[in-house]
Structure formats: C-alpha cells, structure tokens
Scaffold this motif. Structure first.
Motif, mmCIF file in Angstrom:
data_model
loop_
_atom_site.group_PDB
_atom_site.id
_atom_site.type_symbol
_atom_site.label_atom_id
_atom_site.label_comp_id
_atom_site.label_asym_id
_atom_site.label_seq_id
_atom_site.Cartn_x
_atom_site.Cartn_y
_atom_site.Cartn_z
ATOM 1 N N ILE A 61 0.843 -1.192 0.000
ATOM 2 C CA ILE A 61 0.000 0.000 0.000
ATOM 3 C C ILE A 61 0.879 1.244 0.000
ATOM 4 O O ILE A 61 2.043 1.197 0.385
ATOM 5 C CB ILE A 61 -0.956 0.071 1.218
ATOM 6 C CG1 ILE A 61 -0.176 0.011 2.532
ATOM 7 C CG2 ILE A 61 -2.013 -0.996 1.144
ATOM 8 C CD1 ILE A 61 -1.037 0.312 3.750
ATOM 9 N N LYS B 245 -7.234 4.624 5.934
ATOM 10 C CA LYS B 245 -6.666 3.668 4.978
ATOM 11 C C LYS B 245 -6.058 2.471 5.700
ATOM 12 O O LYS B 245 -6.188 1.325 5.254
ATOM 13 C CB LYS B 245 -5.618 4.345 4.090
ATOM 14 C CG LYS B 245 -4.927 3.396 3.126
ATOM 15 C CD LYS B 245 -3.991 4.114 2.171
ATOM 16 C CE LYS B 245 -4.750 4.766 1.039
ATOM 17 N NZ LYS B 245 -3.836 5.219 -0.045
ATOM 18 N N THR C 114 -7.146 -1.390 5.347
ATOM 19 C CA THR C 114 -6.145 -2.387 4.964
ATOM 20 C C THR C 114 -6.122 -3.551 5.953
ATOM 21 O O THR C 114 -6.004 -4.715 5.550
ATOM 22 C CB THR C 114 -4.751 -1.734 4.887
ATOM 23 O OG1 THR C 114 -4.783 -0.667 3.934
ATOM 24 C CG2 THR C 114 -3.688 -2.744 4.487
ATOM 25 N N TYR D 158 -5.036 -9.098 0.363
ATOM 26 C CA TYR D 158 -3.972 -8.102 0.495
ATOM 27 C C TYR D 158 -4.018 -7.078 -0.640
ATOM 28 O O TYR D 158 -4.066 -7.456 -1.818
ATOM 29 C CB TYR D 158 -2.610 -8.785 0.490
ATOM 30 C CG TYR D 158 -2.338 -9.639 1.698
ATOM 31 C CD1 TYR D 158 -1.685 -9.115 2.810
ATOM 32 C CD2 TYR D 158 -2.740 -10.973 1.741
ATOM 33 C CE1 TYR D 158 -1.435 -9.895 3.932
ATOM 34 C CE2 TYR D 158 -2.502 -11.764 2.853
ATOM 35 C CZ TYR D 158 -1.849 -11.220 3.946
ATOM 36 O OH TYR D 158 -1.611 -11.990 5.058
ATOM 37 N N PRO D 159 -4.004 -5.777 -0.315
ATOM 38 C CA PRO D 159 -3.924 -4.752 -1.372
ATOM 39 C C PRO D 159 -2.653 -4.928 -2.193
ATOM 40 O O PRO D 159 -1.623 -5.370 -1.686
ATOM 41 C CB PRO D 159 -3.887 -3.439 -0.591
ATOM 42 C CG PRO D 159 -4.447 -3.773 0.754
ATOM 43 C CD PRO D 159 -4.069 -5.182 1.032
#
Length: 252
Positions: A110, A141, A145, A154-155
């Motif tokens: 991220i 954010k 996450t 998972y980003p």
C-alpha cells in the motif's frame, strides 16, 4: 510476524505500528537501525516493511540494508507499506522487486500519504489543519487495509506494470541520480550551536562534532531527521532555508 521500518521523522514508524498492532497485537516493531533487526527478521515468517519513498525510489540506507543482508529474505512473506508526501507510482513496487530478487514472497503493498518531512521546501508545506486531516485519512486507509488483510485480500498498490510506468516516468527517470548514491548536499550553517542532536539522531552516522560544531561527512540518506530535529534550524538539504519542522509527534 514483525513490523520492520526505516523512518526519518516518524511517519513510516507510525504507519507500521498502527497497521501491524491491529493485525497482530503481539507482533514486535523494530527499526532496521536496531542491532537486533537481522535476528528478528531471521526468526519471523512474515514481515511488514514500512519506509518513506524518495522520488518513487527506496532510501539508500534501506536499499543497502536489503542487499547487504540478501540471504535472510529467502521465502519470507513480505507486505510493503510505502509512505509518501506527494506521489509514488510504484514506491512499494521498487522494494517488492528488490526483495523478490532475493527470494522473498510478496503478499501485497500500500501507499500511504503522510505530512511531508521535507522541511526546507516551502511548496511542500501545509498548515497543521491539513496535516491533521492527512493523518486521519491515513488512519482510515490503515483500518481498511487491516480488514482486507484479515480477510486474506492483500492490497496490491504499486505492484502493477502500470504503477511501475507511473513511478518511472513520473519521477524516477528524472531524479534517479538523487537516490542512486548517498547525498553530499547536506549543509550546516553558522547557526549551529554544537548541541549534537543531529549527530546523535543520524542513521548514517554522517554527522560528527568538531570543535563544538556539526560537520557533515557527505554520506546523507536524505531522511531529514537531523533537519527536523535541529533547534536552531541550522541544517538544510534540498532548499536553502527551513520553513517548517514536521516531526510526527509534533503534528499528533
């Protein structure tokens, strides 16, 4: 699991602490400057790494840390947290590619915008209200996450080919020379009172005290820690005058 970080003024440390502690409250958080860092990496199966992006690139100190300890990354699961002041096309992707080269397994990444630590460029400075809002958005954010990670989603921010192009043509193509080697641009003016805070806090041991004055040895990793710590605003790097010192604890 451990949280690993390199942080100049506290942004990257702040982000990895908030994220990792909400994923696993028992996880250790450790700096790459800690003498136990390599041991903790070897013992861990999963590592969350946080660091400040410089011109969509990896700080030289972290780049060298990864390469100098290349054998410890094989089969380590890694999630990357890249903090930035303005923009990063593939800040997380740069570290991901380096770690994959050394055998790591990249879980995701991220990018988190934080108050800019570059305190000697007026165009990058914002009011306390704007900085507080930036941190609130960062915390949102991070919370999002954490939920995704707990759901095993998972980003993948900054890891795509398109992100790589954005990082390359947005910054790295023009500024690569600034992070390829350590900088010799650190300047210490006559306002220095010889307090030694800069030398004490420099991660590179780049500053030494001579006759009660700070002297740069031209091995600066551009973390801006000394510049933000100096009580007399006697140190600059990119600009010519300190405009606003932004340590994370002062903003919080």
């Amino acid at each position: 699991m451990i949280g690993l970080y390199f942080s100049g003024t506290g942004n990257s440390k702040f982000c990895v602490e908030r994220l990792v502690n909400n994923v696993d409250s028992n996880a250790k958080i450790i700096s790459i400057e800690d003498c136990n860092a390599i041991y903790e990496i070897i013992q861990a199966d999963c590592i969350y790494i946080s660091y400040p992006v410089q011109y969509s690139n990896i700080p030289k100190i972290l780049f060298d840390f990864i390469n100098d300890n290349s054998m410890i990354w094989k089969n380590k699961k890694v999630f990357i947290i890249a903090t930035m002041g303005l923009f990063s096309g593939d800040g997380s992707g740069m570290l991901a590619r380096l770690l994959k080269y050394h055998g790591a397994i990249i879980l995701g990444g991220i990018h988190i915008k934080m108050p800019d630590s570059i305190c000697d460029e007026k165009v990058l400075k914002h009011s306390n209200e704007v900085n507080h809002l930036t941190i609130q958005k960062a915390l949102t954010k991070i919370s999002e996450t954490v939920l995704r990670i707990k759901n095993n989603k998972y980003p993948q921010v900054g890891l795509s080919f398109g992100s790589r192009c954005l990082g390359l043509f947005g910054q790295r193509l023009y500024f690569k020379s600034k992070t390829k080697t350590y900088s010799n641009k650190l300047k210490i003016n006559d306002n220095c009172i010889g307090c030694g805070l800069c030398a004490k806090n420099c991660p590179m041991h780049n500053i030494e005290m001579l006759n009660h004055k700070a002297i740069s040895k031209q091995q600066c990793t551009m973390c801006y820690r000394c510049i933000n710590e100096c009580p007399k605003q006697a140190i600059t790097l990119l600009g010519k005058k300190v405009v606003q010192q932004n340590k994370i604890e002062n903003i919080l």
